[in-house]
Design an enzyme around this catalytic site. Structure first.
Site, PDB file in Angstrom:
ATOM      1  N   GLU A   1      13.285   8.207 -27.864  1.00 12.47           N
ATOM      2  CA  GLU A   1      12.032   7.543 -27.553  1.00 12.47           C
ATOM      3  C   GLU A   1      10.950   8.627 -27.546  1.00 12.47           C
ATOM      4  O   GLU A   1      11.236   9.788 -27.249  1.00 12.47           O
ATOM      5  CB  GLU A   1      12.092   6.886 -26.167  1.00 12.47           C
ATOM      6  CG  GLU A   1      13.003   5.671 -26.130  1.00 12.47           C
ATOM      7  CD  GLU A   1      12.878   4.901 -24.810  1.00 12.47           C
ATOM      8  OE1 GLU A   1      12.747   3.674 -24.866  1.00 12.47           O
ATOM      9  OE2 GLU A   1      12.908   5.529 -23.732  1.00 12.47           O
ATOM     10  N   ALA A   2       9.713   8.225 -27.849  1.00 14.97           N
ATOM     11  CA  ALA A   2       8.628   9.205 -27.866  1.00 14.97           C
ATOM     12  C   ALA A   2       8.526   9.921 -26.521  1.00 14.97           C
ATOM     13  O   ALA A   2       8.160  11.094 -26.448  1.00 14.97           O
ATOM     14  CB  ALA A   2       7.318   8.510 -28.201  1.00 14.97           C
TER      15      ALA A   2
ATOM     16  N   SER B   1       5.805  -4.700 -19.700  1.00 19.18           N
ATOM     17  CA  SER B   1       6.640  -3.590 -19.225  1.00 19.18           C
ATOM     18  C   SER B   1       7.945  -4.143 -18.658  1.00 19.18           C
ATOM     19  O   SER B   1       7.976  -5.226 -18.073  1.00 19.18           O
ATOM     20  CB  SER B   1       5.886  -2.828 -18.133  1.00 19.18           C
ATOM     21  OG  SER B   1       6.803  -2.102 -17.346  1.00 19.18           O
ATOM     22  N   GLY B   2       9.016  -3.362 -18.812  1.00 17.16           N
ATOM     23  CA  GLY B   2      10.287  -3.756 -18.206  1.00 17.16           C
ATOM     24  C   GLY B   2      10.464  -3.147 -16.826  1.00 17.16           C
ATOM     25  O   GLY B   2      11.444  -3.418 -16.138  1.00 17.16           O
ATOM     26  N   THR B   3       9.544  -2.290 -16.406  1.00 15.98           N
ATOM     27  CA  THR B   3       9.720  -1.593 -15.133  1.00 15.98           C
ATOM     28  C   THR B   3       8.552  -1.772 -14.162  1.00 15.98           C
ATOM     29  O   THR B   3       8.669  -1.452 -12.996  1.00 15.98           O
ATOM     30  CB  THR B   3       9.888  -0.077 -15.355  1.00 15.98           C
ATOM     31  OG1 THR B   3       8.693   0.427 -15.954  1.00 15.98           O
ATOM     32  CG2 THR B   3      11.061   0.248 -16.248  1.00 15.98           C
TER      33      THR B   3
ATOM     34  N   SER C   1      14.462   8.100 -11.237  1.00 13.28           N
ATOM     35  CA  SER C   1      14.003   8.832 -12.414  1.00 13.28           C
ATOM     36  C   SER C   1      12.592   9.431 -12.253  1.00 13.28           C
ATOM     37  O   SER C   1      12.339  10.180 -11.314  1.00 13.28           O
ATOM     38  CB  SER C   1      14.089   7.877 -13.603  1.00 13.28           C
ATOM     39  OG  SER C   1      13.715   8.485 -14.778  1.00 13.28           O
TER      40      SER C   1
ATOM     41  N   ASP D   1      16.993  13.213 -17.481  1.00 18.33           N
ATOM     42  CA  ASP D   1      17.477  12.624 -18.734  1.00 18.33           C
ATOM     43  C   ASP D   1      16.381  12.541 -19.790  1.00 18.33           C
ATOM     44  O   ASP D   1      16.574  11.941 -20.844  1.00 18.33           O
ATOM     45  CB  ASP D   1      18.157  11.260 -18.510  1.00 18.33           C
ATOM     46  CG  ASP D   1      17.236  10.220 -17.935  1.00 18.33           C
ATOM     47  OD1 ASP D   1      16.066  10.534 -17.631  1.00 18.33           O
ATOM     48  OD2 ASP D   1      17.689   9.060 -17.779  1.00 18.33           O
TER      49      ASP D   1
ATOM     50  N   ASP E   1      15.226  12.829 -12.962  1.00 22.55           N
ATOM     51  CA  ASP E   1      16.685  12.820 -12.949  1.00 22.55           C
ATOM     52  C   ASP E   1      17.268  13.524 -14.176  1.00 22.55           C
ATOM     53  O   ASP E   1      18.453  13.392 -14.479  1.00 22.55           O
ATOM     54  CB  ASP E   1      17.252  11.400 -12.790  1.00 22.55           C
ATOM     55  CG  ASP E   1      16.875  10.484 -13.940  1.00 22.55           C
ATOM     56  OD1 ASP E   1      15.913  10.792 -14.662  1.00 22.55           O
ATOM     57  OD2 ASP E   1      17.551   9.451 -14.128  1.00 22.55           O
TER      58      ASP E   1
ATOM     59  N   ARG F   1       1.744  -3.397 -21.325  1.00 25.00           N
ATOM     60  CA  ARG F   1       1.369  -2.112 -21.926  1.00 25.00           C
ATOM     61  C   ARG F   1       0.723  -2.319 -23.295  1.00 25.00           C
ATOM     62  O   ARG F   1       1.153  -3.182 -24.065  1.00 25.00           O
ATOM     63  CB  ARG F   1       2.599  -1.223 -22.106  1.00 25.00           C
ATOM     64  CG  ARG F   1       3.170  -0.758 -20.798  1.00 25.00           C
ATOM     65  CD  ARG F   1       4.077   0.447 -20.978  1.00 25.00           C
ATOM     66  NE  ARG F   1       4.948   0.597 -19.824  1.00 25.00           N
ATOM     67  CZ  ARG F   1       4.571   1.144 -18.664  1.00 25.00           C
ATOM     68  NH1 ARG F   1       3.332   1.595 -18.517  1.00 25.00           N
ATOM     69  NH2 ARG F   1       5.420   1.230 -17.660  1.00 25.00           N
TER      70      ARG F   1
HETATM   71  C1  16G Z   1      13.135   2.854 -18.564  1.00 24.01           C
HETATM   72  C2  16G Z   1      14.027   3.240 -19.717  1.00 24.01           C
HETATM   73  C3  16G Z   1      13.252   4.043 -20.732  1.00 24.01           C
HETATM   74  C4  16G Z   1      12.045   3.278 -21.190  1.00 24.01           C
HETATM   75  C5  16G Z   1      11.215   2.829 -20.018  1.00 24.01           C
HETATM   76  C6  16G Z   1      10.153   1.862 -20.481  1.00 24.01           C
HETATM   77  C7  16G Z   1      16.384   3.799 -19.645  1.00 24.01           C
HETATM   78  C8  16G Z   1      17.444   4.676 -19.058  1.00 24.01           C
HETATM   79  N1  16G Z   1      15.149   4.030 -19.241  1.00 24.01           N
HETATM   80  O1  16G Z   1      12.711   3.973 -17.860  1.00 24.01           O
HETATM   81  O2  16G Z   1      14.095   4.303 -21.808  1.00 24.01           O
HETATM   82  O3  16G Z   1      11.247   4.062 -22.040  1.00 24.01           O
HETATM   83  O4  16G Z   1      12.033   2.154 -19.090  1.00 24.01           O
HETATM   84  O5  16G Z   1       9.427   1.389 -19.395  1.00 24.01           O
HETATM   85  O6  16G Z   1      16.663   2.922 -20.445  1.00 24.01           O
HETATM   86  P1  16G Z   1       8.451   0.165 -19.546  1.00 24.01           P
HETATM   87  O7  16G Z   1       9.256  -1.034 -19.947  1.00 24.01           O
HETATM   88  O8  16G Z   1       7.803   0.045 -18.225  1.00 24.01           O
HETATM   89  O9  16G Z   1       7.456   0.530 -20.613  1.00 24.01           O
HETATM   90 MG    MG Z   2      14.926   9.599 -16.182  1.00 28.18          MG
END
Ligand code: 16G
Ligand code: MG
Length: 542
Positions: free
Chosen positions: A370-371, A498-500, A64, A280, A278, A505
């Site tokens: 989402e914002a 953060s989830g990623t 992404s 989206d 990507d 955050r």
């Molecule tokens: C991912 C999510 C997105 C969310 C982001 C938050 C999908 C397809 N993508 O990219 O929606 O805004 O994570 O990231 O669900 P964070 O948890 O690092 O703030």
């Molecule tokens: Mg994306």
């Protein structure tokens, strides 16, 4: 299952020792060089999921908006939705199994999920333009074939296109034709149909500059733009011929830095938008006559779309329910405007498309954004049937509104947020309502806001409730945030792991940018002190 063959093949996609990864908000995501084994194993998992659901499953190779060096993978469920939560656990345990345990974990999953191993399996695969994606998608294919699954490799696709393909195939073509051509035709003809009645006021309304983040969106939009060229002319920037993917461009860059991407020429009051890597996500923006940059984010997109839908629903007068779903990141002004001026019910969920999607399914028509520009509109089966019926039968004005709603249903990729379909819906609404980008922007004024990151030893020490708006752990942090928020007007702040990324955050908003920045800084400091901050202390000033 030929477990010996699996073991042999797996040795060619060996897992690096000690590496553990989690199927997170958007699948697995990390540096591309660590993902070969994960891809192979997601090929295996896709076969099991396909057997269990007796349906076609999708596998998308993409990271992404993340840097070009990263990559990732996510599975797409039969209706084009994200993988069911119960299977995320299976994905995680399969990805993390040590080589010698792989056969056992496969058997475990098959038993737990009651997979009928005699079923056929079919998997469709797509990938983004990252240099690593081609090889990684080959590893997915290796996983699929070693378990006897059949596959179709679509090659380069946007993430929403792959979701579309999966749904088309499983609906036996009822949703559309499962080809790129089918996708272009479905969306473009709905766009042309919807904009038929638009009052065209000069070229200004009908050209749009698109920053494609140097990603897959550029290729696909270049193929598609001929299909709707009469209604809209798009000019592509950051099309991947020169720049690096997501580098200083793309929706995520524009939203988080609140400034224009590099590589796009912006004249005063020209309407521009950015996709992510990507395709989206989408955000809009423009520069005013004084050179000031104005961001139009997912919240304002949701407002435009739900306002339009509400008018059409009033026209058909059929009592269909409309709801808007946001996350805690939605600007406070947008929530107030939707609830108080537009009188539309608004709900807040946790971050991540799957949470918003789920909530939006509770309405006849659920708008979720989402914002950061991730979003779409979902129509319930009942709403769709009703609308289609009215479009055939009722009297004139009602029928006109129902026909427009029918086009909107076709235009939205119903499986997931899609930058291309969102763009076409937005362009259609602006044309139909004769709105300029400035008029759209002026619906309400965003409160100044700031997002910061704080490094902590273990981000899981923070847990939240109330759709991530309140901290429950560690003790004292929420009280500290409450005290800080009280110091400012129109203020709000929250923190979440953060989830990623391996960070916490921080989000703050208040009556002025200066106050917002102070609040964000003070909250960051509270996180650093109360949640085990590491490295440099947060600094005042940005
Ligand atoms: C991912 C999510 C997105 C969310 C982001 C938050 C999908 C397809 N993508 O990219 O929606 O805004 O994570 O990231 O669900 P964070 O948890 O690092 O703030
Ligand atoms: Mg994306």
């Amino acid at each position: 299952m030929d477990l010996d063959a699996v073991t042999k093949q797996s040795a060619l996609h060996a897992k690096p020792d000690g590496l553990t990864l989690q199927y997170g908000t958007a699948g697995f995501r990390t540096k591309a060089e660590h993902l070969d084994h994960v891809m192979f194993r997601m090929g295996l998992l896709a076969v099991l999921r396909s057997k269990q659901t007796k349906s076609i499953i999708g596998v998308m190779v993409t990271a992404s908006h993340n840097p070009e060096e990263d990559n990732g993978v996510k599975l797409v469920d039969p209706l084009g939705e994200m993988l069911a939560a119960s299977w995320e656990e299976h994905a995680t345990s399969l990805a993390n199994a040590e080589e010698q345990h792989l056969p056992r974990v496969l058997v475990d999953i098959s038993e737990k999920a009651a997979v009928d191993l005699h079923q056929d399996a079919f998997v469709v695969i797509g990938r983004d333009t990252r240099p690593s994606s081609e090889k990684l998608s080959q590893s997915v294919i290796d996983g699929v074939t070693v378990l006897g699954g059949q596959f179709h490799d679509y090659g380069l696709l946007t993430t929403p296109q792959l979701h579309y393909m999966v749904f088309c195939r499983n609906s036996k073509g009822q949703y559309g034709k499962a080809t790129a051509e089918g996708y272009y035709q479905k969306l473009s003809s709905a766009f042309v149909e919807l904009t038929k009645q638009a009052f065209c006021s000069g070229d200004d309304h009908r050209t749009l500059k698109v920053d494609c983040a140097n990603g897959i969106g550029a290729l696909k939009l270049a193929e598609m733009k001929h299909y709707f060229s009469q209604g809209l002319s798009v000019q592509l920037f950051n099309d991947g011929t020169k720049g690096k993917l997501n580098h200083l461009c793309g929706a995520d860059f524009v939203k988080s830095h609140q400034k224009p991407p590099q590589g796009i020429e912006m004249k005063a009051n020209e309407r521009c938008c950015s996709f992510d890597g990507d395709a989206d996500r989408i955000v809009y923006y423009y520069r005013d006559a004084d050179g000031r940059f104005h961001l139009i984010d997912g919240d304002k997109i949701a407002t435009l779309i739900s306002g339009f839908l509400k008018e059409l629903l009033l026209e058909i007068g059929d009592g269909l329910s409309l709801g808007v779903v946001q996350t805690a990141y939605a600007n406070g002004s947008s929530t107030r405007y939707l609830e108080e001026v537009m009188k539309v019910p608004v709900y807040c969920t946790k971050t991540g498309v799957k949470h918003l999607h789920h909530k939006a399914q509770e309405f006849d028509i659920g708008v979720y954004f989402e914002a950061n520009g991730h979003g779409t509109v979902l129509f319930s089966k009942a709403a769709e049937t009703k609308i289609k019926q009215l479009a055939k039968e009722s009297e004139d004005e009602k029928r006109k509104a129902a026909k427009m709603l029918e086009s909107v249903i076709d235009l939205f990729n119903q499986t997931i947020g899609d930058a291309i379909s969102d763009m076409l819906v937005i362009e259609a609404i602006l044309a139909l309502k004769g709105l300029t980008v400035q008029q759209w922007d002026a619906l309400y004024t965003d409160l100044p806001n700031r997002q910061l990151k704080v490094k902590v030893a273990d981000r899981q020490v923070i847990s939240t409730t109330d759709a991530e708006r309140q901290v429950v752990k560690p003790p004292g942090l929420q009280e500290a945030i409450n005290d800080l928020v009280k110091k400012y007007r129109l203020s709000r702040a929250f923190v979440r792991p953060s989830g990623t990324e391996d960070i916490v955050r921080v989000y703050a908003e208040a009556d002025s940018q200066e106050n917002t920045d102070s609040l964000a800084y003070e909250v960051s400091l509270a996180v650093f002190q109360l949640a085990g901050g590491i490295g440099e202390r947060p600094q005042r000033g940005f």
